[in-house]
Design a protein around this motif. Structure first.
Motif, PDB file in Angstrom:
ATOM      1  N   ILE A  52       0.874  -1.262   0.117  1.00 53.41           N
ATOM      2  CA  ILE A  52      -0.089  -0.097   0.020  1.00 53.41           C
ATOM      3  C   ILE A  52       0.863   1.115  -0.063  1.00 53.41           C
ATOM      4  O   ILE A  52       1.600   1.203   0.811  1.00 53.41           O
ATOM      5  N   GLY A  53       0.642   2.153  -0.981  1.00 52.28           N
ATOM      6  CA  GLY A  53       1.546   3.320  -1.322  1.00 52.28           C
ATOM      7  C   GLY A  53       2.977   2.721  -1.090  1.00 52.28           C
ATOM      8  O   GLY A  53       3.358   2.057  -1.826  1.00 52.28           O
ATOM      9  N   LEU A  67      -8.770   1.187   4.158  1.00 56.85           N
ATOM     10  CA  LEU A  67      -7.874   2.321   3.641  1.00 56.85           C
ATOM     11  C   LEU A  67      -8.993   3.327   2.846  1.00 56.85           C
ATOM     12  O   LEU A  67     -10.038   2.801   2.259  1.00 56.85           O
ATOM     13  N   ALA A  68      -8.479   4.286   2.838  1.00 62.29           N
ATOM     14  CA  ALA A  68      -9.336   5.549   2.082  1.00 62.29           C
ATOM     15  C   ALA A  68      -9.120   5.631   0.567  1.00 62.29           C
ATOM     16  O   ALA A  68      -8.261   4.438   0.181  1.00 62.29           O
ATOM     17  N   ARG A 117      -7.585   7.190   5.989  1.00 58.20           N
ATOM     18  CA  ARG A 117      -6.283   7.738   5.343  1.00 58.20           C
ATOM     19  C   ARG A 117      -4.983   7.405   5.636  1.00 58.20           C
ATOM     20  O   ARG A 117      -3.976   7.307   4.776  1.00 58.20           O
ATOM     21  N   GLN A 118      -4.889   6.998   6.893  1.00 60.40           N
ATOM     22  CA  GLN A 118      -3.574   6.425   7.262  1.00 60.40           C
ATOM     23  C   GLN A 118      -3.437   4.721   7.135  1.00 60.40           C
ATOM     24  O   GLN A 118      -2.260   4.325   7.593  1.00 60.40           O
ATOM     25  N   TYR A 162      -6.043  -1.755  16.978  1.00 63.63           N
ATOM     26  CA  TYR A 162      -5.453  -1.544  15.515  1.00 63.63           C
ATOM     27  C   TYR A 162      -4.091  -0.768  15.563  1.00 63.63           C
ATOM     28  O   TYR A 162      -3.633  -0.106  16.452  1.00 63.63           O
ATOM     29  N   GLU A 163      -3.363  -0.989  14.400  1.00 65.38           N
ATOM     30  CA  GLU A 163      -2.429  -0.216  14.105  1.00 65.38           C
ATOM     31  C   GLU A 163      -2.517   0.623  12.685  1.00 65.38           C
ATOM     32  O   GLU A 163      -3.279   0.247  11.862  1.00 65.38           O
ATOM     33  N   THR A 164      -1.590   1.734  12.549  1.00 63.47           N
ATOM     34  CA  THR A 164      -2.033   2.404  11.265  1.00 63.47           C
ATOM     35  C   THR A 164      -0.742   2.350  10.652  1.00 63.47           C
ATOM     36  O   THR A 164       0.439   2.123  10.940  1.00 63.47           O
ATOM     37  N   LEU A 165      -0.813   2.108   9.281  1.00 57.16           N
ATOM     38  CA  LEU A 165       0.152   1.881   8.089  1.00 57.16           C
ATOM     39  C   LEU A 165       1.255   3.176   8.172  1.00 57.16           C
ATOM     40  O   LEU A 165       2.357   3.184   7.807  1.00 57.16           O
TER      41      LEU A 165
END
Length: 288
Positions: A52-53, A67-68, A117-118, A162-165
Motif C-alpha cells: 500500500i503506497g 483504507l481510504a 487515510r492512514q 489496531y495499528e496504522t500503516l
C-alpha cells in the motif's frame, strides 16, 4: 510505477459494493491500482503481503484492513488455503458526505473513516469477532447489507485494537490533479453512460484538447477511453439483465448502446457470451 485506475461499478439501487471471493472464484487481479472509493477488506486466513503506497505489511492468518480512496495498492488476498475467503466492501466519498455525515450519531464512524487515510490494520481479535458479519453479506438482501455494514462500522469505530500503516495522512506523491481529473472522467461516464458520450465535451470540461485527453487517459489507465466506456456500459447491461428478464433491445438502449450488432460484439468481448445467450443461461429462455 504509475498505478492503473480501477473503476468500481456499484449495482443499481445500492449505496456501496460488496464482493466475496474464495479459492475457486478469486478476485480478478488489478495489479498495482488506485480508485477513489474507500475500501474495507476481510481476508479470512492464509499469509500474504499488503502493498500500500510506499509501505509493505506481512500478515499471517488473514487480515482486516481499512483504507481510504486514492491510495495506490496491490491486491490483498491470497490463495494459500483451500478454504480461503476474501470479502471486499467499497464505498464512495458521496456515501460519507451525503449520507453518514447527516447523522450526528455517526461522529465516531466518521472519525474512523477519516483515520482510514492512514490505512488501519485491525488486530486478529477484531477480525475474528466480525467474521460472521462479513460472512452474512453473502445471504442478505440490499437493506440487510446496509444494516450489517453500519453494524461493522459501528464496531470498528469503538475499537482501539489496531495499528496504522502510515503515521501521517500524506501518503503519496502521485499528482493530485491527475487523480482528480481521472475521477472526474469516471464520474462523467457514470452519470452519462446512457447518453451519447462526447470525448470533445469531457475533454473541454477537464481542460484538455481532445488528443491530449485521450493520451492522458491511456497513460493513467493503460487503455483507451472508448474501451473504458464500452466495458462500463456492458457492466451496466449485466446489472439490468440481472435485475429482471428484460429484452436485449431494452437493455441495449438503457446501457447506452444504439447498434445491436455493436452491442453484441462488445458484450461478448467482456462477458464471453452474447446478450441473448447470457439471458438464456440466466433465465432459461431467449429474449429479443
Amino acid at each position: 510505477m504509475k498505478p492503473i485506475y480501477e473503476p468500481i461499478i456499484q449495482d443499481a439501487n445500492t449505496s456501496f459494493k460488496v464482493e466475496s471471493y474464495n479459492a475457486e472464484s478469486k478476485c480478478d487481479t488489478a495489479g498495482w491500482h488506485i480508485h477513489p472509493e474507500f475500501e474495507i477488506v476481510y481476508v479470512k486466513n492464509g499469509a500474504g503481503v499488503l502493498k500500500i503506497g510506499s509501505k509493505t505489511y506481512d500478515y499471517e492468518n488473514g487480515v482486516l484492513v481499512f483504507l481510504a480512496g486514492n491510495i495506490p495498492h496491490s491486491d490483498f488476498g491470497n490463495n494459500e488455503k483451500k478454504d480461503s475467503e476474501e470479502i471486499v466492501v467499497q464505498f464512495s466519498k458521496e456515501f460519507v458526505h451525503d449520507k453518514l455525515a447527516l447523522f450526528p450519531e455517526f461522529t465516531r464512524v466518521n472519525n474512523l473513516i477519516q483515520k482510514s487515510r492512514q490505512v488501519i490494520i485491525f488486530e486478529q481479535s477484531i477480525k475474528g469477532e466480525l467474521y460472521n458479519n462479513f460472512d452474512d453479506f453473502k445471504t442478505l438482501d440490499n437493506q440487510g447489507k446496509l444494516i450489517n455494514f453500519l453494524s461493522i462500522l459501528d464496531r470498528l469505530s469503538k475499537s482501539d485494537a489496531y495499528e496504522t500503516l502510515f503515521d501521517t495522512i500524506n501518503l503519496s506523491r502521485f499528482k493530485k490533479n491527475e487523480i482528480w481529473r481521472l475521477e472526474e472522467a469516471f464520474e462523467y461516464v457514470n452519470n452519462n453512460y446512457h447518453k451519447n458520450i462526447s470525448i470533445a465535451k469531457i475533454s473541454l470540461q477537464l481542460g484538455f484538447t481532445t488528443n491530449s485527453f485521450c493520451r492522458f487517459f491511456k497513460k493513467m489507465t493503460k487503455r483507451t477511453f472508448i474501451d473504458f466506456v464500452n466495458e462500463f456500459r456492458v457492466g451496466k447491461a449485466v446489472q439490468f439483465f440481472n435485475e429482471n428478464n428484460s429484452t436485449v433491445s431494452d437493455v441495449m438502449y438503457k446501457s447506452g448502446f444504439n447498434d445491436r450488432s455493436y452491442f453484441t460484439r462488445q458484450f461478448k468481448r467482456y462477458q464471453g457470451v452474447t446478450p441473448s445467450n447470457y439471458l438464456k443461461l440466466r433465465y432459461g429462455q431467449l429474449a429479443i
